[in-house]
Design a protein around this motif. Structure first.
Motif, mmCIF file in Angstrom:
data_model
loop_
_atom_site.group_PDB
_atom_site.id
_atom_site.type_symbol
_atom_site.label_atom_id
_atom_site.label_comp_id
_atom_site.label_asym_id
_atom_site.label_seq_id
_atom_site.Cartn_x
_atom_site.Cartn_y
_atom_site.Cartn_z
ATOM 1 N N UNK A 170 5.951 21.583 9.439
ATOM 2 C CA UNK A 170 7.336 21.974 9.192
ATOM 3 C C UNK A 170 8.294 21.141 10.028
ATOM 4 N N UNK A 171 7.959 20.947 11.294
ATOM 5 C CA UNK A 171 8.841 20.192 12.175
ATOM 6 C C UNK A 171 9.044 18.763 11.713
ATOM 7 N N UNK A 172 7.955 18.090 11.344
ATOM 8 C CA UNK A 172 8.061 16.703 10.901
ATOM 9 C C UNK A 172 8.779 16.623 9.557
ATOM 10 N N UNK A 173 8.615 17.664 8.738
ATOM 11 C CA UNK A 173 9.334 17.707 7.463
ATOM 12 C C UNK A 173 10.831 17.921 7.665
ATOM 13 N N UNK A 174 11.224 18.364 8.863
ATOM 14 C CA UNK A 174 12.645 18.532 9.167
ATOM 15 C C UNK A 174 13.113 19.959 9.227
ATOM 16 N N UNK A 175 12.170 20.905 9.421
ATOM 17 C CA UNK A 175 12.515 22.326 9.450
ATOM 18 C C UNK A 175 12.003 22.985 10.733
ATOM 19 N N UNK A 176 12.832 23.859 11.312
ATOM 20 C CA UNK A 176 12.386 24.615 12.475
ATOM 21 C C UNK A 176 11.293 25.580 12.019
ATOM 22 N N UNK A 177 10.150 25.617 12.689
ATOM 23 C CA UNK A 177 9.036 26.433 12.201
ATOM 24 C C UNK A 177 9.268 27.934 12.246
ATOM 25 N N UNK A 178 10.267 28.392 12.981
ATOM 26 C CA UNK A 178 10.551 29.834 13.045
ATOM 27 C C UNK A 178 11.705 30.229 12.133
ATOM 28 N N UNK A 179 12.741 29.407 12.072
ATOM 29 C CA UNK A 179 13.953 29.772 11.320
ATOM 30 C C UNK A 179 14.085 29.041 9.987
ATOM 31 N N UNK A 180 13.335 27.957 9.823
ATOM 32 C CA UNK A 180 13.400 27.104 8.632
ATOM 33 C C UNK A 180 14.753 26.413 8.489
#
Length: 271
Positions: free
Chosen positions: A89-99
């Motif tokens: 998720x992080x590398x895709x550009x999204x915070x893993x907790x909040x998206x």
């Protein structure tokens, strides 16, 4: 031509139906389809799948829209190879907790992940990369120029057992991608191992989903348990998304830098 390449990348795959094992021979399930069949009714309980495809459109008859570039994958997320879901998720550009898009306004990438949700023995659901036949995963890989596939390994498997077990092994068939990943991780201060030195982690099998792209090549990261553990304040499935730290941020930023540099290179020009 692109359609033919993408179809070839997924042909034959749309038919029917702690520590993970190191080899396919150790897998309990022969493929994702085999797992889904034998664990019918257990999705959302024993395992889960998550993905995101971003909307794209080309309604112009006079201009050519860029072909889809990069998809991030975690084939053994959740409790199978802990930390890889959050990194995906992080590398895709999204915070893993909040998206939330992180960093704000930054580029985002498509992602796909398979996650073990059991309280223990999640490694039993490990399906080796070359046997991944999930229809959505294969279609996403087959429609992308690049895949960056994230995995977990032990320090012994990475050849770094000892005083400094935190390391990332960089593999895959795309040599340019590998060189950019190695340079970015080294610049960020991470111990980086060329996957060519470790055949079991090299990620060069053409059937490895990381390489089942339009270009027939991709990138793979094998991250030691110690390095993954150092990225979180709480190393549990529920605790990881909200407890990422500076190490996580630095690793994610390095991977995103390598992806960005690859995407702007001449090798990414598809007519």
């Amino acid at each position: 031509m692109l359609t033919a390449l993408a179809t070839a990348a997924v042909s034959g795959s749309l038919l029917g139906p702690g520590a993970a094992p190191a080899l396919a021979a150790d897998d309990l399930y022969a493929s994702n389809t085999d797992l889904y069949t034998k664990l019918a009714g257990r999705e959302g309980i024993d395992f889960g799948r998550r993905y995101k495809r971003h909307e794209r459109a080309d309604n112009s008859t006079s201009a050519v829209a860029p072909f889809h570039r990069t998809t991030i994958m975690a084939l053994h997320g959740g409790g199978i190879e802990p930390g890889t879901s959050e990194l995906c998720l992080g590398i895709a550009g999204y915070h893993p907790a909040t998206f939330e898009v992180t960093p704000a306004g930054g580029p985002v990438h498509d992602y796909w992940m398979f996650e073990g949700l059991l309280s223990s023995d999640n490694g039993s659901m490990h399906v080796t990369s070359s046997h991944c036949d999930d229809r959505v995963a294969l279609s996403m890989a087959g429609g992308s120029l690049n895949v960056l596939s994230l995995h977990g390994c032990t320090a012994a498997q990475a050849g770094v057992a000892g005083s400094r077990p935190e390391a990332v092994v960089v593999g895959g068939r795309n040599e340019e991608f590998k060189s950019r990943l190695i340079a970015a991780f080294q610049d960020a201060g991470f111990q980086t191992v060329d996957g060519a030195r470790i055949s079991a982690l090299a990620g060069v099998d053409p059937q490895n989903i990381a390489n089942r792209t339009v270009l027939g090549q991709g990138g793979q990261l094998e991250i030691t348990t110690e390095l993954r553990r150092s990225m979180f304040g709480t190393f549990t499935r529920l605790g990881r998304p909200g407890s990422t730290n500076e190490v996580f941020d630095r690793f994610v930023a390095a991977a995103r830098t390598a992806v960005a540099r690859l995407e702007t290179s001449a090798s990414q020009t598809i007519l």
